[in-house]
Structures are given as structure tokens and as C-alpha cells.
Design a protein around this motif. Structure first.
Motif, PDB file in Angstrom:
ATOM      1  N   ASN A 173       0.850  -1.182   0.000  1.00 59.75           N
ATOM      2  CA  ASN A 173       0.000   0.000   0.000  1.00 59.75           C
ATOM      3  C   ASN A 173       0.889   1.236   0.000  1.00 59.75           C
ATOM      4  O   ASN A 173       1.950   1.253   0.646  1.00 59.75           O
ATOM      5  CB  ASN A 173      -0.891   0.010   1.242  1.00 59.75           C
ATOM      6  N   GLU A 221      -0.184  -5.138   0.200  1.00 53.28           N
ATOM      7  CA  GLU A 221      -1.444  -4.877  -0.475  1.00 53.28           C
ATOM      8  C   GLU A 221      -2.174  -6.211  -0.647  1.00 53.28           C
ATOM      9  O   GLU A 221      -1.650  -7.144  -1.261  1.00 53.28           O
ATOM     10  CB  GLU A 221      -1.207  -4.236  -1.842  1.00 53.28           C
ATOM     11  N   GLU A 232       4.962  -0.037  -6.629  1.00 48.44           N
ATOM     12  CA  GLU A 232       4.694   0.870  -5.510  1.00 48.44           C
ATOM     13  C   GLU A 232       5.808   0.806  -4.475  1.00 48.44           C
ATOM     14  O   GLU A 232       6.213   1.838  -3.927  1.00 48.44           O
ATOM     15  CB  GLU A 232       3.353   0.547  -4.858  1.00 48.44           C
TER      16      GLU A 232
END
Length: 442
Positions: free
Chosen positions: A151, A158, A404
Motif C-alpha cells: 500500500n 497490499e 509501488e
């Protein structure tokens, strides 16, 4: 009174006062002649003029426990006074039936993986932003670390990407509560249960953290903690692994003690295990530290949340995201800069923060674990990876990417927080971050 009702003299007086008020520094910012825009690195006043109080991490409780050692005839851990007391105090915070003290947090994770029955070719999903200690045990069990993305602002796994990474070879998930911020444990446990997987919690940085009112480490099947010197509480080096699950709990002690079942030492050794025992010296110190844990965690949580309020909504900055139902014990505070708004490089931004008196550093680890040379070269054992050579895995870390996670490491800034700081000091940090950010977004 409207402008047309003002005389020329009154109009000049009112507008001058308004202009002056708009240029005053924000409340709590101790800046005078330099005003709030001149950076300390350019000769302005520091946002933090006074150092934080000295962090005192040990004292009489530790002294008392260490002195008590002198009356003991042995320093071996098994049913010894200091280890017994450490486990008792640990259980006051973490109601777990099976508890094994270890020589390190790395050892604790390895014991958890071994007790879970992870073996050659099995896959374990975890984060690419963590200490090597999270994956060393996976590799030594000849299993395969599988990296899932994170995240963007709480820096934990995630859920959707974890589910995408599950295969027929997946046996476990290791959730790392990075920087003391609880992972989404209910969702991870649900995923684990749906797929028949084992959820291991790496609580190395999360002493005193809580997920929706429950202590982290009490929701997964097995949990691990570190007592290494940088952690919220410490005995220099040490760890704890614990479980309420009978399938794994009884296996923790033998896997940390050369395969010996101390409850039945005459029983033949049936498992290959290393020596990860904690000594009574470490246990004594850790038992004393355990009495400090909740107070330390509460103070860090209060200060970290205050810093979030100080910088929340600041253009160009994203605060460390913590669910309001959780307690983050802030091993460190991690914010992210947004390059499209910040008109400087991260290194320059951090140097400006440092000049303001803020203990900040650029980044967390240099790269995601999968980009380290030993992963890129698959050179884990004397330059080789036996399970890949035997066809037990087709994993190729040169092709792995967690976008990410990579973006987090390129844009994150770590702010040091500890329990010796007070709210005024944190407000000073907030003022410094606002000052630097506004300078580089103007």
C-alpha cells in the motif's frame, strides 16, 4: 463599514494592518527577523533550537535483574529464573500459550518458518521492503520468497497483490508491521484461511502496536519479535517467537534448540535445527525492558500521530497513514514527498530538514530486497541456488517488480521519533517540515 465609508487615512491603516497580519509566522514557529520562509540552511533560524531530552533506555529495573543473576548457578535458559520471568511478563501483553525466547529476531522468524513446516520449493509471500532477517529463514529452509507489492502510504502488504501471488506452491504469508504500523490482519488472515496458508506476523518493529484493539502478534498463526538494539525495547540482541496454534506451538522450542525437546530430552532428535537459544543474561535485561514497553509504545504513538496532524494536507507531502482504529508504535515516522510538487531532489530536501534540527534521512533501505545482488544473481548458497538447479522453482528475481514498493523507496523520508521527545519538540519538527516544504513548493 464598507471601503467607500473609509477615509483615505483609515483605508491605509486597515490595509496595512491586514498585510502585516498575513505575514506573521504561524503559531508555534519561533522565527523573528528571518520570518517563516528563510531556511536554516540559507542562514535562517532553526525550527528546532533546542535538542530533545536525552533518551535514557535503562536504569534500576535492568540493574536489579542483572544483579539477581549473580545468585544463579546456571545461565542456560531452560526453566531458569530470568527466562521464566521474561515469558511471564511477555504474556501479560501477548496472551500466547507457546513462547520461545531466541538469540535474535532473525532467529525467531526462522524458527517460525521451520515450525510451520516450510520446506524445499515452498513459496512464502512477503514484502520487498524489510530487513533481510525476514527472508533469511525462508531461504535456509530452501523455500522461495515471493514479493508482493505494498500500500502506498501505510507501507504494508497490499491484499489484492498478495492474492495475485498465491500459487499451488504457496504455504505461508509473512506480514511485516513496518515501522510499527499494523498490517491489515483481518483481511490477511481471511486470505490465509481461504487458501489454507499459514500467516506469520513479523512484529520486529512493532512492540506495543495494536490492530483494532488487539496486540499485533495475536491474530496470525505464529508471531515473531526482535529485541535488537534499535527496537523500542531491547537486550542488545534477542527475539521471541510465539503461537496459540497447537500445530506449530509445540515445535517452536525444539527448532530453536538444536531439535531437542526439553520436556523429553531422552527422545531421539527427529528434526534438523540450529542453536538459537537466548541466554539468561539477555532474558534478564529483556524482562526489565518488558515493564517499559507499554509506556514507550503509548508515547511514540501519541507523538507520531501528533506529527501527522502537524503536516496533514501539506502540499507536496504525504503523511504516514495509520488506521484510526489501530495503534502504531512508530519505530520511525515515514512520510513521502511528491516530486511533481517539490522543486528539489530528496537529498536536498532532507539536508534542509537536517539544518532545521530535524533528525531525518532519505529513504529506508537502498532497494527492494529482490534487487539485491544475491537475489539478482540467485547466489544464496556459495553462489548457487540448489532448488532452482533441481527444478523445484522457476523463480527469476531479475524479472520481479513491485512498482509501488520501488516508488516508496524513491520518495520516502524517515523522521526519527523516540519516547524522550515531548509534544513541543514534535510541533517543532512539524514547523520545520512545513517551512522546508513551503520553500520548495513556492
Amino acid at each position: 463599514m464598507s471601503p467607500r465609508d473609509l477615509s483615505r487615512r483609515q483605508f491605509i491603516a486597515v490595509t496595512s494592518a491586514t498585510l502585516l497580519a498575513s505575514q506573521l509566522p504561524a503559531e508555534g514557529v519561533d522565527l523573528k527577523s528571518d520570518d517563516a520562509t528563510k531556511l536554516a540552511i540559507e542562514g535562517g533560524s532553526k525550527s528546532l533550537k533546542n535538542p530533545s531530552q536525552k533518551l535514557i533506555r535503562w536504569g534500576e529495573p535492568e540493574r536489579e535483574r542483572l544483579l539477581s543473576l549473580l545468585s544463579q548457578s546456571t545461565l542456560l535458559y531452560w526453566k531458569a529464573p530470568q527466562t521464566t520471568l521474561l515469558i511471564q511478563r511477555f504474556r501479560e501483553h501477548y496472551p500466547l500459550k507457546h513462547v520461545m525466547t531466541c538469540s535474535s529476531g532473525t532467529a525467531a522468524v526462522h524458527v517460525a518458518i521451520a515450525a510451520a513446516g516450510i520446506g524445499p520449493g515452498d513459496e512464502v509471500i512477503t514484502t520487498p521492503i524489510t530487513d533481510m532477517g525476514t527472508v533469511i529463514g525462508i531461504l535456509f529452509q530452501q523455500a522461495v520468497p515471493v514479493f508482493a507489492d505494498l500500500n502506498p502510504h501505510d507501507y504494508n502488504l497490499e491484499i489484492a497483490d498478495v492474492e495475485r501471488k498465491i500459487t499451488s506452491r504457496t504455504k505461508a504469508i509473512i506480514a511485516v508491521h513496518l515501522a510499527g504500523n499494523p498490517s491489515k490482519l483481518n483481511q490477511l488472515k481471511q486470505v490465509a484461511d481461504q487458501h489454507g496458508l499459514i500467516l506469520i506476523e513479523d512484529c520486529a518493529q512493532a512492540w506495543g502496536a495494536a490492530y483494532q484493539g488487539k496486540p499485533v502478534g495475536t491474530i496470525g498463526h505464529i508471531a515473531c519479535w526482535s529485541l535488537q538494539d534499535s527496537k523500542q525495547i531491547t537486550c542488545g540482541e534477542g527475539g521471541i517467537v510465539a503461537s496459540n496454534d497447537e500445530r506449530f506451538g509445540q515445535r517452536l522450542q525444539p527448532f530453536a534448540d538444536k531439535g531437542i525437546d526439553r520436556n523429553n530430552v531422552k527422545q531421539a532428535t527427529e528434526i534438523l535445527a540450529t542453536n538459537y537459544r537466548m541466554s539468561e543474561l539477555q532474558a534478564a535485561f529483556a524482562a526489565a525492558q518488558m515493564t517499559r514497553m507499554q509506556g514507550i509504545a503509548a508515547q511514540r504513538a501519541k507523538l507520531g500521530n501528533l506529527l501527522t496532524r502537524e503536516i496533514q494536507g501539506l502540499p507536496g507531502i504525504t503523511a504516514h497513514q495509520v488506521d484510526e482504529r489501530d495503534r502504531c508504535s512508530y519505530y520511525s515516522y515515514i512520510l513521502r514527498i511528491q516530486p511533481k510538487f517539490i522543486h528539489c531532489g530528496r537529498e536536498q530536501f532532507v539536508k534542509a530538514l537536517n539544518a532545521e534540527g530535524i533528525a531525518a534521512s532519505a529513504g529506508y533501505i537502498p532497494e527492494p530486497l529482490y534487487k539485491k545482488p544475491l537475489f539478482q544473481n540467485h547466489s544464496f548458497f556459495a553462489g548457487r541456488w540448489p532448488i532452482r538447479e533441481m527444478g523445484l522453482t522457476k523463480m527469476d528475481y531479475t524479472k520481479i517488480s513491485c512498482p509501488e514498493a520501488e516508488a516508496i523507496l524513491e520518495t520516502c523520508v524517515l523522521i526519527r521519533i523516540n519516547q524522550a521527545m515531548d509534544e513541543d519538540y514534535i510541533r517543532g519538527i512539524g514547523a520545520g517540515i512545513r517551512k522546508v516544504t513551503r520553500h520548495f513548493t513556492a
